[in-house]
Design an enzyme around this catalytic site. Structure first.
Site, PDB file in Angstrom:
ATOM      1  N   GLN A   1     -15.119  18.271  -2.008  1.00  0.00           N
ATOM      2  CA  GLN A   1     -13.675  18.105  -2.211  1.00  0.00           C
ATOM      3  C   GLN A   1     -13.065  19.389  -2.763  1.00  0.00           C
ATOM      4  O   GLN A   1     -11.992  19.813  -2.343  1.00  0.00           O
ATOM      5  CB  GLN A   1     -13.400  16.944  -3.173  1.00  0.00           C
ATOM      6  CG  GLN A   1     -11.909  16.651  -3.348  1.00  0.00           C
ATOM      7  CD  GLN A   1     -11.250  16.284  -2.039  1.00  0.00           C
ATOM      8  OE1 GLN A   1     -11.730  15.451  -1.286  1.00  0.00           O
ATOM      9  NE2 GLN A   1     -10.152  16.945  -1.712  1.00  0.00           N
TER      10      GLN A   1
ATOM     11  N   HIS B   1      29.605 -17.051   7.863  1.00  0.00           N
ATOM     12  CA  HIS B   1      28.184 -17.354   8.075  1.00  0.00           C
ATOM     13  C   HIS B   1      27.985 -18.868   8.248  1.00  0.00           C
ATOM     14  O   HIS B   1      27.240 -19.307   9.120  1.00  0.00           O
ATOM     15  CB  HIS B   1      27.349 -16.879   6.880  1.00  0.00           C
ATOM     16  CG  HIS B   1      27.072 -15.410   6.882  1.00  0.00           C
ATOM     17  ND1 HIS B   1      28.053 -14.471   6.787  1.00  0.00           N
ATOM     18  CD2 HIS B   1      25.905 -14.714   6.971  1.00  0.00           C
ATOM     19  CE1 HIS B   1      27.510 -13.258   6.814  1.00  0.00           C
ATOM     20  NE2 HIS B   1      26.207 -13.375   6.926  1.00  0.00           N
TER      21      HIS B   1
ATOM     22  N   GLU C   1      -7.331   9.066  -3.915  1.00  0.00           N
ATOM     23  CA  GLU C   1      -7.260   9.109  -2.445  1.00  0.00           C
ATOM     24  C   GLU C   1      -8.631   8.703  -1.871  1.00  0.00           C
ATOM     25  O   GLU C   1      -8.725   7.814  -1.049  1.00  0.00           O
ATOM     26  CB  GLU C   1      -6.898  10.530  -2.012  1.00  0.00           C
ATOM     27  CG  GLU C   1      -6.838  10.717  -0.509  1.00  0.00           C
ATOM     28  CD  GLU C   1      -6.773  12.191  -0.101  1.00  0.00           C
ATOM     29  OE1 GLU C   1      -7.005  13.079  -0.961  1.00  0.00           O
ATOM     30  OE2 GLU C   1      -6.502  12.454   1.083  1.00  0.00           O
ATOM     31  N   HIS C   2      -9.679   9.419  -2.299  1.00  0.00           N
ATOM     32  CA  HIS C   2     -11.046   9.090  -1.888  1.00  0.00           C
ATOM     33  C   HIS C   2     -11.814   8.612  -3.116  1.00  0.00           C
ATOM     34  O   HIS C   2     -11.736   9.236  -4.175  1.00  0.00           O
ATOM     35  CB  HIS C   2     -11.784  10.329  -1.366  1.00  0.00           C
ATOM     36  CG  HIS C   2     -11.113  10.995  -0.216  1.00  0.00           C
ATOM     37  ND1 HIS C   2     -10.320  12.117  -0.371  1.00  0.00           N
ATOM     38  CD2 HIS C   2     -11.117  10.721   1.112  1.00  0.00           C
ATOM     39  CE1 HIS C   2      -9.875  12.496   0.823  1.00  0.00           C
ATOM     40  NE2 HIS C   2     -10.329  11.682   1.737  1.00  0.00           N
TER      41      HIS C   2
ATOM     42  N   ASN D   1       1.594  22.894   4.527  1.00  0.00           N
ATOM     43  CA  ASN D   1       1.833  23.609   3.268  1.00  0.00           C
ATOM     44  C   ASN D   1       3.144  23.125   2.627  1.00  0.00           C
ATOM     45  O   ASN D   1       3.772  22.190   3.109  1.00  0.00           O
ATOM     46  CB  ASN D   1       1.846  25.123   3.505  1.00  0.00           C
ATOM     47  CG  ASN D   1       2.986  25.558   4.441  1.00  0.00           C
ATOM     48  OD1 ASN D   1       3.974  24.833   4.603  1.00  0.00           O
ATOM     49  ND2 ASN D   1       2.843  26.711   5.046  1.00  0.00           N
TER      50      ASN D   1
ATOM     51  N   GLU E   1      27.180 -18.451  -1.409  1.00  0.00           N
ATOM     52  CA  GLU E   1      27.303 -16.987  -1.437  1.00  0.00           C
ATOM     53  C   GLU E   1      28.707 -16.538  -1.025  1.00  0.00           C
ATOM     54  O   GLU E   1      28.941 -15.336  -0.838  1.00  0.00           O
ATOM     55  CB  GLU E   1      26.230 -16.334  -0.534  1.00  0.00           C
ATOM     56  CG  GLU E   1      24.815 -16.408  -1.113  1.00  0.00           C
ATOM     57  CD  GLU E   1      23.802 -15.513  -0.389  1.00  0.00           C
ATOM     58  OE1 GLU E   1      24.150 -14.934   0.660  1.00  0.00           O
ATOM     59  OE2 GLU E   1      22.669 -15.383  -0.901  1.00  0.00           O
TER      60      GLU E   1
ATOM     61  N   ASP F   1     -14.251  11.725   6.520  1.00  0.00           N
ATOM     62  CA  ASP F   1     -13.354  12.827   6.906  1.00  0.00           C
ATOM     63  C   ASP F   1     -13.411  13.080   8.403  1.00  0.00           C
ATOM     64  O   ASP F   1     -12.447  13.544   9.008  1.00  0.00           O
ATOM     65  CB  ASP F   1     -13.752  14.115   6.177  1.00  0.00           C
ATOM     66  CG  ASP F   1     -13.394  14.082   4.703  1.00  0.00           C
ATOM     67  OD1 ASP F   1     -12.548  13.252   4.322  1.00  0.00           O
ATOM     68  OD2 ASP F   1     -13.964  14.882   3.933  1.00  0.00           O
TER      69      ASP F   1
ATOM     70  N   HIS G   1     -11.650  22.302  -0.552  1.00  0.00           N
ATOM     71  CA  HIS G   1     -10.410  22.187   0.241  1.00  0.00           C
ATOM     72  C   HIS G   1      -9.359  23.204  -0.190  1.00  0.00           C
ATOM     73  O   HIS G   1      -8.648  23.769   0.644  1.00  0.00           O
ATOM     74  CB  HIS G   1      -9.814  20.781   0.122  1.00  0.00           C
ATOM     75  CG  HIS G   1     -10.349  19.841   1.141  1.00  0.00           C
ATOM     76  ND1 HIS G   1     -10.150  20.018   2.485  1.00  0.00           N
ATOM     77  CD2 HIS G   1     -11.084  18.706   1.027  1.00  0.00           C
ATOM     78  CE1 HIS G   1     -10.736  19.036   3.151  1.00  0.00           C
ATOM     79  NE2 HIS G   1     -11.319  18.233   2.298  1.00  0.00           N
TER      80      HIS G   1
END
Lengths: 432, 432
Positions: free
Chosen positions: B256, B416, B323-324, B210, B411, B357, B259
């Site tokens: 869907q 280095h 999403e789907h 949630n 650089e 699913d 849900h």
């Protein structure tokens, strides 16, 4: 100049594996204001903020093709050969990472596919300043190209002369980037996250930056835009044993320290003799380095840790999860199997971090600040998504129904079950 | 009951491809308090918050092996067969995703390796409630196992009786999870992010929840813990053409919608006749569904869009990045090549979303809210990091030096360059 810690206590150990707290001065309000400004004022605001923060007027946001070409033509010949050589190695290693995808029949008539699909449009940020970090362009633009991203935009701030440093333009050209925008800072990130007339919204933003850029990248997420990874100061951990060369270890530690005063430099060894030798070499070598002042500051947060056993040393290394890990030992290849948490690992006495920073072929955009425990460095996958596909024949659906219907009903999702039942009823009617 | 939009105007199009603004009531303070409480009070606070938020006393945080075994033994036989069948498919598809790694000699004597290494310890959150979403355990625990994660902890809130729903325990047992904690909500997330005596800190947290759980997951990042992906309400988009079955499309949209009231349900078609047929089927089918009230609410944010051409329809689909995505057409396999942005795609008339699913083998933890433009659904890689390794022979270092030295000096990073130069000097002395 560098502290040596002999067999750290539990309390010391806990502190050593953590990173110094980052100064998160409350920039939320400043950054939100930049975003609101860009959302409302678009390119106009982008130019105004460039005037305000960078102190220059930019007549146009996009760098002209003529300017890019002229920068490319003026590129030092040796540097051009070096950049192209590095490009070849980076291309080779990253091309080998391309996923072939997966296709599996999980049950007769049920087919499942996983396909790597390039992110359509990405943004690359390259910081400005007197030392232009053009090498990062190779590390971001080449994997994007290999992944197949259709659009790549590069933003980099203008210098005091009101232009992007020519070596950045030339490198971008070598990497095939055609959208180069002479804007930087949080306003450039906001422009890529929201979109303006000149800079179309991107799906993901890559690249390093100062605390404003970092905060603006974090904010981008609330505008639906992904970022490469959380940021933190660069760091190296060197594991050294009796088969190392102390001078090599010292210069590797120094080359990390020269990045900035917040750089993290740690050496772990089981030999106290070696610890002293490395500390002495550091004192000797630092004197000649142009960025000595930065290095001396950085070494204040740094240390050499002496552990009693090799396994204890590697336990610490995995707990610390270094961005860069050098295994300075003739047994480096064997010791590598002990590594669980690290960004990029450099094996043996002839493989300094700087080869990976520029040219070996691996990526130098890596997880810092302990994020190597959960994040990868940038790789071809960073520029793709894995999309799954599935199909079922009527026969496959009959088999799946036996699994799906009881599970959906146990989750009290009746329509989920009915989506299968209605189809099965249709199929059994067809048969009659 | 569902709105039909005929050839949306530019303004409508822009609104349709966006998601409704999420209610982000300011939970920052509440969530920070939970984190501070857990940081200070550990398990004691975790139990106190469980009393406060879930209304139950839990004598112990970890569920005993005896309780798990008893839940497993009492599992309905048909449901057990279904869960084990789904497990077999999910294992098959995810095992095929295991990366073999990359090993390339980029230059003579320069070896670069990319290795997938499992994240050592991960946390899985499974919401509670009357309809226990045990299917998500399969989708998270099985890829973690395949990736090779050494430790997996599962947190799920206790019901009013003070225990986790037995089907969750049984499914966790089937998936080999041994650390099951009967705590939920933001306090469970905080415990996994910080660590308590009972729950060791994890490196990455997965799973739905949630708004409190979502906010607590976002907060986890500032404690150095990664999360699977940004959250948003679940959604489906169905593309339907004349070769579909309107009743199938209707039940897929309804499955869907059941849900939650914030579910997003969109249908795109080029046929106005079909749009009416689907709308009628929805009215007919909804009457019999137990979650009718939720569905009616969800359908208020939902619509059927009629586009003039197939390519325009797919342009919208990619702009929406569902999403789907169900392609309800006999030409689904051909049309699939048009998909750039989606989480999981269901091809043809006999492949409802509900098969993915639960049981086809693909993962159901997928990017919502347009995040499919930059995020993958959960897969084996979600539980690993790609670590790179490199080694160089003296010969390899000589070649690399020609690239690294000019780039490092350009650089302005002299140390280095010196890390290579000092080694090359050593090597040339050796030769003499």
């Amino acid at each position: 100049m560098i502290e040596i810690i002999y067999q750290p206590s539990q309390d010391q150990y806990k502190k050593l594996k953590q990173r110094p707290q980052l100064e998160r001065s409350d920039m939320e309000i400043v950054i939100q204001k930049v975003y609101d400004g860009i959302a409302e004022g678009g390119d106009y605001e982008l130019k105004a903020l460039t005037k305000k923060f960078d102190g220059v007027d930019i007549p146009n946001i996009k760098v002209s093709d003529a300017e890019v070409m002229s920068a490319y033509k003026s590129l030092d010949a040796d540097l051009k050969i070096a950049i192209e050589g590095a490009k070849a190695n980076i291309m080779k290693f990253h091309e080998a990472q391309l996923s072939k995808g997966v296709e599996i029949e999980t049950m007769p008539g049920v087919n499942c596919i996983q396909k790597s699909v390039a992110i359509e449009r990405v943004g690359i940020y390259i910081p400005g300043g007197t030392a232009p970090l053009f090498s990062t362009i190779l590390m971001l633009a080449l994997p994007a190209q290999i992944a197949g991203c259709k659009e790549v935009v590069l933003c980099s701030p203008p210098t005091h002369e009101g232009k992007i440093h020519p070596v950045i333009l030339a490198t971008a050209y070598i990497c095939g980037i055609t959208e180069i925008m002479q804007v930087g800072g949080s306003q450039a990130i906001a422009a890529m996250a929201i979109g303006t007339a000149s800079i179309k919204k991107v799906a993901k933003i890559f690249g390093p930056g100062n605390q404003y850029v970092t905060a603006a990248k974090e904010k981008a997420i609330s505008y639906g835009v992904a970022i490469d990874m959380p940021a933190g100061p660069s760091e190296v951990l060197v594991y050294a044993d009796e088969t190392c060369n102390p001078k090599f270890v010292a210069i590797d530690l120094l080359s990390q320290a020269e990045h900035g005063i917040d750089s993290q430099v740690v050496c772990v060894t089981t030999s106290d003799v070696l610890a002293d030798q490395i500390a002495n070499e550091i004192e000797e070598l630092v004197a000649d380095l142009p960025r000595k002042d930065i290095i001396v500051q950085a070494l204040k947060n740094s240390c050499i840790i002496i552990e009693s056993e090799v396994d204890k040393a590697f336990k610490f290394i995995n707990d610390y999860a270094p961005e860069h890990l050098i295994i300075a030992s003739e047994s480096a290849s064997d010791l590598a199997s002990k590594i669980v948490n690290a960004g990029s690992v450099f094996l043996g006495n002839f493989c300094p971090e700087s080869v990976g920073d520029y040219a070996s072929g691996t990526n130098h955009t890596l997880p810092t600040y302990g994020w190597a425990k959960s994040y990868s460095g940038v790789n071809v996958d960073s520029f793709t998504r894995k999309i799954t596909f599935q199909s079922a024949t009527p026969e496959g659906l009959v088999s799946l129904g036996k699994l799906v219907i009881p599970m959906a009903e146990a989750e009290h999702l009746q329509a989920h079950a009915n989506a299968v039942k209605i189809r099965l009823a249709f199929l059994s009617q067809q048969k009659v």
